[in-house]
Design an enzyme around this catalytic site. Structure first.
Site, PDB file in Angstrom:
ATOM      1  N   ASP A  61       0.877  -1.173   0.000  1.00 44.09           N
ATOM      2  CA  ASP A  61       0.000   0.000   0.000  1.00 44.09           C
ATOM      3  C   ASP A  61       0.916   1.225   0.000  1.00 44.09           C
ATOM      4  O   ASP A  61       1.524   1.569   1.014  1.00 44.09           O
ATOM      5  CB  ASP A  61      -0.898   0.000   1.247  1.00 44.09           C
ATOM      6  CG  ASP A  61      -1.812   1.222   1.281  1.00 44.09           C
ATOM      7  OD1 ASP A  61      -1.636   2.131   0.436  1.00 44.09           O
ATOM      8  OD2 ASP A  61      -2.697   1.274   2.158  1.00 44.09           O
ATOM      9  N   SER A 139       0.209  14.190 -14.006  1.00 43.16           N
ATOM     10  CA  SER A 139      -0.950  14.191 -14.912  1.00 43.16           C
ATOM     11  C   SER A 139      -0.988  15.544 -15.625  1.00 43.16           C
ATOM     12  O   SER A 139      -0.412  16.522 -15.132  1.00 43.16           O
ATOM     13  CB  SER A 139      -2.217  14.023 -14.073  1.00 43.16           C
ATOM     14  OG  SER A 139      -3.372  14.254 -14.853  1.00 43.16           O
ATOM     15  N   TYR A 152      -8.221  15.606  -6.947  1.00 45.10           N
ATOM     16  CA  TYR A 152      -7.265  14.911  -7.828  1.00 45.10           C
ATOM     17  C   TYR A 152      -6.240  15.916  -8.370  1.00 45.10           C
ATOM     18  O   TYR A 152      -5.034  15.681  -8.324  1.00 45.10           O
ATOM     19  CB  TYR A 152      -8.023  14.234  -8.972  1.00 45.10           C
ATOM     20  CG  TYR A 152      -7.145  13.433  -9.907  1.00 45.10           C
ATOM     21  CD1 TYR A 152      -6.685  12.164  -9.559  1.00 45.10           C
ATOM     22  CD2 TYR A 152      -6.761  13.934 -11.153  1.00 45.10           C
ATOM     23  CE1 TYR A 152      -5.880  11.416 -10.416  1.00 45.10           C
ATOM     24  CE2 TYR A 152      -5.947  13.196 -12.018  1.00 45.10           C
ATOM     25  CZ  TYR A 152      -5.519  11.934 -11.643  1.00 45.10           C
ATOM     26  OH  TYR A 152      -4.709  11.208 -12.494  1.00 45.10           O
ATOM     27  N   LYS A 156      -2.114  16.020  -7.749  1.00 45.51           N
ATOM     28  CA  LYS A 156      -1.152  15.860  -8.846  1.00 45.51           C
ATOM     29  C   LYS A 156      -0.256  17.097  -9.033  1.00 45.51           C
ATOM     30  O   LYS A 156       0.907  16.959  -9.406  1.00 45.51           O
ATOM     31  CB  LYS A 156      -1.897  15.528 -10.147  1.00 45.51           C
ATOM     32  CG  LYS A 156      -2.528  14.138 -10.144  1.00 45.51           C
ATOM     33  CD  LYS A 156      -1.467  13.036 -10.106  1.00 45.51           C
ATOM     34  CE  LYS A 156      -2.036  11.644 -10.272  1.00 45.51           C
ATOM     35  NZ  LYS A 156      -1.009  10.585 -10.251  1.00 45.51           N
TER      36      LYS A 156
END
Ligand code: NAD
Length: 258
Positions: A61, A139, A152, A156
């Site tokens: 993890d 991203s 998100y 990023k």
């Protein structure tokens, strides 16, 4: 005359997180083809993939600092050295306006997408050889806002910040750190949830008229992992079919017709 072997990773050892699926899986295959010995880390089982490429699978993890520490330690012990770390595992967020966001949305994205990268960079100097390479998966959402994806996007953006900071700190050990910034890539992540209409919109907006293939993201990771490119450091490299360059004539025509 000895044959030249460009972008060879012969006798190099690489750890790839998120290697069970999508970009990570294609990176595993590509780096193995280039000669690397591989350690695949993921929450999902990837033992048969590891067997296929002659590597090992370590269930990890990556949001847990101790698990990332143990991953790097075990990889190094198993193969006797560690040259490359690809911190690629990540999760997507539920679409939600900022006004509806909750603390757990940010905690979830931040712990998997950002802290995992931070832990890899934190322990890199201890376990990765001099001259090693680290590639983080950010991203295109790390370079501009996206409606309803604040958690998100924020997680990023932070990956670029970590990449640039680590490139400075790890330069002492001659370890290069870069990240890739793909637009939408055709993987299980891109195809989950309510993203269909966004995929269609992106195909219209991208000058090349399509989304990225996972193999193409793997190719960029390979490029950054190879010693041929040893002067690229601290960079966030776009992989978006030209989307960030502007609007193509074809896109303009499609938009004006609709
Ligand atoms: P994917 O869902 O196919 O693969 C992600 C992998 O990460 C899965 O195997 C998953 O099990 C693993 N993972 C998730 N949480 C984990 C954890 N806590 N510990 C260990 N492993 C964990 O998605 P993908 O598209 O291949 O995504 C890879 C990376 O690329 C991610 O960081 C993602 O944010 C980024 N990315 C994807 C796209 C896209 O459109 N697909 C675009 C830009 C960036």
């Amino acid at each position: 005359m000895q044959e030249k072997s460009f972008f060879s990773l012969e006798s190099e050892v690489a750890v790839i997180t998120g290697g069970a699926s999508g970009i990570g899986l294609e990176t595993v295959r590509r780096l193995a083809d280039a000669g690397a010995k591989l350690v695949i880390a993921d929450l999902q089982d990837a033992s048969s993939l590891a067997e296929e490429v002659g590597g090992i699978f370590l269930k990890t993890d990556v949001s847990d600092e101790q698990e990332v520490l143990s991953l790097l330690q075990t990889a190094r012990e198993h193969f006797g050295k560690l040259d490359i770390l690809v911190s690629n595992a990540g999760v997507f967020a539920d679409y939600k306006l900022l006004s509806e966001s909750k603390a757990e949305d940010f905690d979830f994205c931040y712990s998997v997408n950002t802290k995992s990268v931070a832990w890899g960079l934190k322990y890199a100097g201890q376990f990765i050889n001099e001259g090693g390479r680290i590639i983080n998966t950010a991203s295109s959402a790390a370079t501009q806002g996206v409606i309803s994806l604040a958690s998100y996007v924020a997680s990023k953006y932070a990956v670029i910040g970590l990449t640039k900071t680590a490139a400075l700190e790890l330069a002492e050990k001659n370890i290069r750190v870069n990240c890739i910034c793909p637009g939408t890539v055709d993987t299980p992540m891109a195809n989950e949830g309510e993203g269909d209409y966004l995929l269609d919109a992106e195909k219209t907006l991208v000058p090349l008229g399509r989304i990225c293939r996972a193999e193409e993201a793997a190719a960029l990771i390979h490029f950054l992992a190879a010693k041929d490119c040893d002067f690229i450091n601290g960079q966030a490299i776009m992989l978006d079919g030209g989307l960030s360059a502007g609007i193509s004539e074809k896109t303009f025509e499609k938009l004006s017709a609709s």
